[in-house]
Each structure stands twice: as structure tokens, then as C-alpha cells.
Design a protein around this motif. Structure first.
Motif, PDB file in Angstrom:
ATOM      1  N   UNK A  58      12.856 -10.669  56.485  1.00 21.38           N
ATOM      2  CA  UNK A  58      11.395 -10.829  56.511  1.00 21.38           C
ATOM      3  C   UNK A  58      10.704  -9.504  56.800  1.00 21.38           C
ATOM      4  N   UNK A  59      11.375  -8.630  57.526  1.00 22.09           N
ATOM      5  CA  UNK A  59      10.796  -7.326  57.845  1.00 22.09           C
ATOM      6  C   UNK A  59      11.044  -6.304  56.744  1.00 22.09           C
ATOM      7  N   UNK A  60      12.169  -6.437  56.031  1.00 20.44           N
ATOM      8  CA  UNK A  60      12.578  -5.396  55.089  1.00 20.44           C
ATOM      9  C   UNK A  60      12.150  -5.645  53.648  1.00 20.44           C
ATOM     10  N   UNK A  61      11.842  -6.897  53.300  1.00 18.32           N
ATOM     11  CA  UNK A  61      11.586  -7.186  51.894  1.00 18.32           C
ATOM     12  C   UNK A  61      10.298  -6.541  51.382  1.00 18.32           C
ATOM     13  N   UNK A  62       9.457  -6.072  52.308  1.00 23.53           N
ATOM     14  CA  UNK A  62       8.207  -5.423  51.898  1.00 23.53           C
ATOM     15  C   UNK A  62       8.448  -4.001  51.399  1.00 23.53           C
ATOM     16  N   UNK A  63       9.651  -3.465  51.561  1.00 21.30           N
ATOM     17  CA  UNK A  63       9.937  -2.086  51.181  1.00 21.30           C
ATOM     18  C   UNK A  63      10.370  -1.997  49.718  1.00 21.30           C
ATOM     19  N   UNK A  64      10.030  -0.909  49.025  1.00 13.66           N
ATOM     20  CA  UNK A  64      10.426  -0.741  47.617  1.00 13.66           C
ATOM     21  C   UNK A  64      11.846  -0.195  47.490  1.00 13.66           C
TER      22      UNK A  64
ATOM     23  N   UNK B 154      14.562  -3.391  43.806  1.00 14.64           N
ATOM     24  CA  UNK B 154      13.301  -2.650  43.763  1.00 14.64           C
ATOM     25  C   UNK B 154      12.581  -2.996  42.462  1.00 14.64           C
ATOM     26  N   UNK B 155      11.311  -3.383  42.526  1.00 18.75           N
ATOM     27  CA  UNK B 155      10.595  -3.729  41.289  1.00 18.75           C
ATOM     28  C   UNK B 155      10.241  -2.485  40.490  1.00 18.75           C
ATOM     29  N   UNK B 156      10.152  -2.657  39.189  1.00 12.34           N
ATOM     30  CA  UNK B 156       9.758  -1.573  38.273  1.00 12.34           C
ATOM     31  C   UNK B 156      10.617  -0.333  38.550  1.00 12.34           C
ATOM     32  N   UNK B 157      11.891  -0.430  38.208  1.00 10.47           N
ATOM     33  CA  UNK B 157      12.831   0.664  38.443  1.00 10.47           C
ATOM     34  C   UNK B 157      13.415   1.141  37.119  1.00 10.47           C
TER      35      UNK B 157
ATOM     36  N   UNK C 255      -6.927   5.540  50.854  1.00  9.06           N
ATOM     37  CA  UNK C 255      -6.445   4.189  50.624  1.00  9.06           C
ATOM     38  C   UNK C 255      -4.924   4.158  50.838  1.00  9.06           C
ATOM     39  N   UNK C 256      -4.387   2.944  50.984  1.00  8.57           N
ATOM     40  CA  UNK C 256      -2.944   2.789  51.035  1.00  8.57           C
ATOM     41  C   UNK C 256      -2.403   2.731  49.609  1.00  8.57           C
ATOM     42  N   UNK C 257      -1.349   3.530  49.353  1.00 11.17           N
ATOM     43  CA  UNK C 257      -0.743   3.559  48.035  1.00 11.17           C
ATOM     44  C   UNK C 257       0.685   3.069  48.058  1.00 11.17           C
ATOM     45  N   UNK C 258       1.486   3.561  47.127  1.00 13.64           N
ATOM     46  CA  UNK C 258       2.888   3.164  47.015  1.00 13.64           C
ATOM     47  C   UNK C 258       3.625   3.430  48.323  1.00 13.64           C
ATOM     48  N   UNK C 259       4.431   2.468  48.753  1.00 14.50           N
ATOM     49  CA  UNK C 259       5.237   2.567  49.972  1.00 14.50           C
ATOM     50  C   UNK C 259       4.370   2.848  51.195  1.00 14.50           C
ATOM     51  N   UNK C 260       3.158   2.342  51.162  1.00 18.53           N
ATOM     52  CA  UNK C 260       2.244   2.462  52.295  1.00 18.53           C
ATOM     53  C   UNK C 260       1.792   3.895  52.563  1.00 18.53           C
ATOM     54  N   UNK C 261       1.946   4.787  51.587  1.00 20.55           N
ATOM     55  CA  UNK C 261       1.514   6.167  51.768  1.00 20.55           C
ATOM     56  C   UNK C 261       0.000   6.270  51.593  1.00 20.55           C
TER      57      UNK C 261
ATOM     58  N   UNK D 193       4.883  -1.268  44.642  1.00 25.26           N
ATOM     59  CA  UNK D 193       4.580  -0.592  43.380  1.00 25.26           C
ATOM     60  C   UNK D 193       3.295   0.213  43.569  1.00 25.26           C
ATOM     61  N   UNK D 194       3.008   1.085  42.615  1.00 27.27           N
ATOM     62  CA  UNK D 194       1.760   1.838  42.681  1.00 27.27           C
ATOM     63  C   UNK D 194       0.566   0.899  42.593  1.00 27.27           C
ATOM     64  N   UNK D 195      -0.490   1.179  43.339  1.00 27.69           N
ATOM     65  CA  UNK D 195      -1.719   0.395  43.172  1.00 27.69           C
ATOM     66  C   UNK D 195      -2.368   0.699  41.831  1.00 27.69           C
ATOM     67  N   UNK D 196      -3.288  -0.156  41.426  1.00 25.17           N
ATOM     68  CA  UNK D 196      -3.903   0.001  40.110  1.00 25.17           C
ATOM     69  C   UNK D 196      -5.422  -0.059  40.154  1.00 25.17           C
ATOM     70  N   UNK D 197      -6.035   0.350  39.052  1.00 25.01           N
ATOM     71  CA  UNK D 197      -7.492   0.266  38.925  1.00 25.01           C
ATOM     72  C   UNK D 197      -7.923  -1.188  38.791  1.00 25.01           C
TER      73      UNK D 197
END
Length: 517
Positions: A272-278, A311-314, A361-367, A456-460
Motif C-alpha cells: 500500500x505504501x510502495x505501489x504509488x512509486x513508478x 512500471x506504467x508506460x515503460x 507543481x508536482x510532476x513525475x515521481x512527485x518531483x 507518469x508525467x502530468x499532462x495538459x
């Protein structure tokens, strides 16, 4: 100089770090701080890695092109103009190219491990290529078309094709070895679960050749004798919460759990803690007494694992989405440039201040990323941290700002993020402001697994937006529904879905804009 080996640092510092940590705990410390060695590893620069799947795919493509080119060249040099019909050659060349692909795949000649070793690969390639031509000769005999195909062409095709394939594999081998030395084919890996199972897994992984795995450390929530501070020479770097932070701060490709399937409650709590990671998440099965059919497993070398999350979109999906973003993004910039110029002029005439507005803003991998927008608020009332959401009839919004926010024209400068900086995609979960809240609660407190939308990367624009979940998220239900749609998009991504969302976006701006202020 070769690639920096994280294991060297770990094994040099492990004993001293573990001793220091144990001394700190014996002094009465009850809270495990982020491991100092984990801090050092996370701070180290990491070279971008290349996907083995993409390299294997490129070699397949090179093989098909090389075989077709040699067959066509020999035909052009010797046969062209000297036969009544070219149809047998037009059929034979592509069939042999596709047949070679199937034979080489069956001989495991496309795995990165095989591409690192030229001699054994050359032997198997020669055997496969020869077998393929013997099958072709048998087919000509039984089909009674041997007299329609030049024997000189066949001999030239066989010899030229073999020489070309071997030359190509020599170049590929040298290239793959160079990439390996530079650390470009590594898979940075964390092991979850210490003790005997963790040590057995690490020993098994280290015994494998050509897996490209680079173990960065061990993480375990247990702090008793079942989980020592050193596991097979690697230090325990912290708990699962520490692993989440570690993965955010350094590039991590793979997490392997050593927990038995019987530890279901503990395993689910960690997942539950790790599935949020890419990242890819696997469950080690090499010590499990529960045996499934061989095809149920995937393998790291010879070590069986069960796939939990991918990992999605790999791999090639990344390339396809990148090309889609760049090509469509550039076309959109060109087509929408008159509208963007007119908007910039209107903003400048309507109120003082810059045309563009940049916001974290928050982007891919919470960056943290910086996105561009057209300014829609009065400059002196600008809210760079988005601490307060814009509401209906908000006095901070300019006259032009109301229109461009309602129609989402204010988002168009984000095309520069897509085309130039690459930190946004055309389609994806919308990037939320860093202090965004719903009913005075942070989004991650409202929605369980909220940060999974950053896999994944955020989008417009995105799946949530075209389904009416755009604009103000003032209630917990609104952000919950938005995240649900974002996760659906991540799990079901395809280029066709991106194209559909882009096609539907203009219509949704007109019919589903009741929440946009």
C-alpha cells in the motif's frame, strides 16, 4: 573509468554505519532516522539508463533489415534481368528475414546477456542461420520450385547474410559491453525483508551473470533479531517509509520482496505504501515452498519472481509517447500561435504585469516542476503557491482571466513545457499545486494512494478533465473522483486513448466547464 558501483560504497561503509546505528539505538533512541548511507547514495548523481527491452528490439530490427538488404543486394547484382519472374525472390527474402527472427528468438540470441558475449552467440547464430537455409532448400524441393530460384543467389545470400549478421553482432557486443561498463544498463534494486530470506536472495542474485542488477540496500520494518543491520554485506537502510523517500530522491528501478506469501497482512501493508512509486515490484519465489507452473514466474537470471506491479508506460511505450508529445505538441504550437499571440496582447492591455505566470507543481515521481500559464490574476494578487483555489466570482481574476480560465486558454503555454522542457505530456494527470487542499485537507490526506497519479508525467489535459472533473476541487468527493479517473488513465494508457482525449478536449471545454472559474 567504468560505472560507479554503489555496492563498493555500501560494502566499504556498511560495518561502520551499522555499528554507529546500533550504538545510537542502545542509547535509548526509539526512532530510526534516515540512514546516513542512504543519504549519501541518494545524493549521488545517477546516469540515465537504457532499457534492455529497447536494445533487444533494435537488434531484432537490425537483423531483419540486414537480411532483407543482403538478399536484395545479391538479387540485384546477379539475378536481376536474368529471370522470367522475380516473384519467388520477392517471397523468399521476407520469409527468410521473418524466419530468422523466429529462429534467433528461439535460440535466445536477443537477451542482453547473450549480446554481451560474441563467441557463443556467433556459434548459435551460425547454427540457426544454416538450419534456416536447409529448411528453405527442403521447402523448394517439396514444392518443386527449385529450378525457379538461382543456386548462386542462394549461396550468395547464405554467405553474405551470415557475414553481415556476424559483423553486426560484433558491433552490438562491443556497444553493449561499453554501455555496461558505463552503467547505462543497470537496474537499481532495493531488497525488502532482511534475515535469512533476504541474504539467500542477494546471494542468488549475485550468482547470476548479466542481470544488470545493482543492489542499493535492504529495507525492513522489523527491528529485532530476525532482521540484522547487515544482510549479505549490505546495510539495512531503513523502513518501508524510508524506502519510499529513498526512491523519490534517487533513481530506483526495481523492488524485490523476500517476504513469504503467507505473510499476507504484512505484505499488503507494505505494498500500500510502495505501489504509488513508478517502479517494478516483484515478490521473490526462490525459497517459497508453494510452487506454481514455470510460466507463472518471470525470472531474473535463474531466480524466479512473481510480478506484483509493473512500471506504467515503460520501454518502447516511453518512446512512442515521447514522439507523440513532440510531434503533436509542435503542430499544436504552430496552429495555436495566432490565438496565443492574441491572448498575450489582451492580457497586456487588460492589466499590468507579465503575460506569463510560472507556478510550482508536482510532476513525475512527485518531483517539483515549473509550469507555464497565461496570467489570469491581477499581478499584485498573484498566488504562486496556489495556497487558495480560485472560486466563482473571485475578485483576484481579471476580465480577460475569467474568459481564458473558463475556456482553458490559460493552459496553452504549457505546450512549451511539453515541447521544450519535457516535464509535461500532452495527456496525463493534471499537475496539482504543491499546497492544494480540499476542505482544508491536503489531497494526499483525502485520497488513499494519491501519489500514484505521479507514476507518469502530468499532462495538459487528461481523462478526468474530459469527463467533467476539471476546475475547482473544493470537496473531498471531487478530488476523489479526479484521482480515480487519473488512475484509470495510467492503468489503461495507449496512444489511441491519448488521441481520443485530445480529440474530446475541445468539446469538453464547452459542455463540461461548470467547475472552471
Amino acid at each position: 573509468m567504468g560505472a560507479f558501483d554503489v555496492r563498493d560504497l555500501i560494502k566499504v561503509d556498511a560495518a561502520a554505519t551499522a555499528t554507529s546505528d546500533m550504538m545510537g539505538r542502545s542509547a535509548g533512541s526509539t526512532t530510526r532516522a534516515f540512514h546516513p548511507l542512504a543519504e549519501r547514495i541518494a545524493a549521488m548523481p545517477v546516469k540515465p539508463t537504457l532499457s534492455p527491452v529497447m536494445i533487444e528490439g533494435l537488434v531484432r530490427l537490425f537483423d531483419v533489415i540486414a537480411i532483407a538488404a543482403v538478399g536484395g543486394l545479391v538479387y540485384w547484382l546477379y539475378v536481376s534481368g536474368n529471370v522470367e519472374s522475380s516473384l519467388p525472390y520477392q517471397v523468399t527474402i521476407p520469409l527468410l528475414a521473418v524466419g530468422a527472427l523466429a529462429v534467433f528468438q528461439a535460440l535466445h540470441l536477443y537477451h542482453v546477456g547473450a549480446l554481451r558475449h560474441f563467441i557463443p552467440t556467433a556459434v548459435r547464430l551460425t547454427a540457426g542461420w544454416t538450419t534456416l537455409f536447409l529448411v528453405a532448400l527442403a521447402a523448394f524441393f517439396f514444392l518443386k520450385i527449385g529450378d525457379q530460384v538461382s543456386r548462386v543467389w542462394l549461396a550468395g545470400f547464405y554467405a553474405g547474410g551470415l557475414a553481415t549478421l556476424l559483423s553486426e553482432r560484433l558491433v552490438v557486443t562491443l556497444g553493449v559491453r561499453h554501455l555496461t561498463r558505463m552503467g547505462r544498463l543497470e537496474r537499481r534494486t532495493a531488497i525488502v525483508g532482511g534475515g535469512e530470506a533476504g541474504e539467500a536472495l542477494i546471494r542468488a542474485l549475485e550468482a547470476q551473470r548479466d542481470t544488470g542488477l545493482r543492489v542499493c540496500g535492504v529495507f525492513d520494518d522489523r527491528n529485532d533479531d530476525r532482521s540484522p543491520d547487515l544482510v549479505a554485506g549490505y546495510p539495512k537502510l531503513g523502513t518501508i517509509d524510508d524506502l519510499v523517500e529513498f526512491a523519490r530522491r534517487t533513481k530506483l528501478d526495481l523492488v524485490i520482496f523476500t517476504l513469504p506469501i503467507s505473510a499476507e497482512a504484512r505484505l499488503l501493508t507494505m505494498l500500500r505504501k510502495l505501489w504509488v512509486l513508478p517502479i517494478d515490484i516483484r515478490l521473490s519465489a526462490h525459497m517459497s515452498k508453494l510452487r506454481f507452473r514455470p510460466r507463472s514466474y518471470s525470472y531474473i537470471g535463474a531466480v524466479p519472481v512473481l510480478d506484483v506491479f509493473d512500471r506504467p508506460i515503460a520501454d518502447w511505450d516511453i518512446v512512442v509517447k515521447w514522439l507523440f508529445d513532440k510531434v503533436v505538441g509542435i503542430a499544436a504550437l504552430i496552429l495555436l500561435s495566432p490565438l496565443m499571440i492574441a491572448t498575450a496582447i489582451a492580457i497586456k492591455l487588460d492589466s499590468k504585469g507579465p503575460v506569463f505566470f510560472k507556478q510550482k507543481r508536482y510532476g513525475f515521481n512527485n518531483e517539483l516542476i515549473e509550469v507555464f500559464k497565461f496570467r489570469s490574476l491581477y499581478h499584485e494578487m498573484a498566488d504562486f503557491a496556489a495556497a487558495k483555489q480560485v472560486t466563482k466570482d473571485d475578485p483576484r481574476v481579471t476580465r480577460v482571466g475569467r474568459f481564458i480560465r473558463k475556456t482553458s486558454i490559460d493552459e496553452l503555454p504549457q505546450l512549451f513545457n511539453v515541447v521544450l522542457t519535457g516535464n509535461l505530456s500532452l495527456v496525463g494527470p493534471r499537475p496539482h499545486a504543491i499546497h492544494a487542499t480540499a476542505q482544508n485537507r491536503a489531497y494526499e490526506q483525502v485520497v488513499d494512494g494519491y501519489f500514484a497519479r505521479h507514476k507518469v508525467k502530468p499532462g495538459i489535459t487528461g481523462w478526468a478533465q474530459v469527463n467533467g472533473w476539471r476546475g475547482e476541487t473544493d470537496t473531498e468527493d471531487k478530488i476523489q473522483r479526479r484521482v480515480e479517473h487519473d488512475l484509470y488513465y495510467i492503468e489503461n494508457w495507449s496512444v489511441l486513448l491519448d488521441a481520443y482525449i485530445l480529440f474530446k478536449t475541445p468539446l469538453s471545454l464547452v459542455t463540461k466547464n461548470e467547475n472552471a472559474y
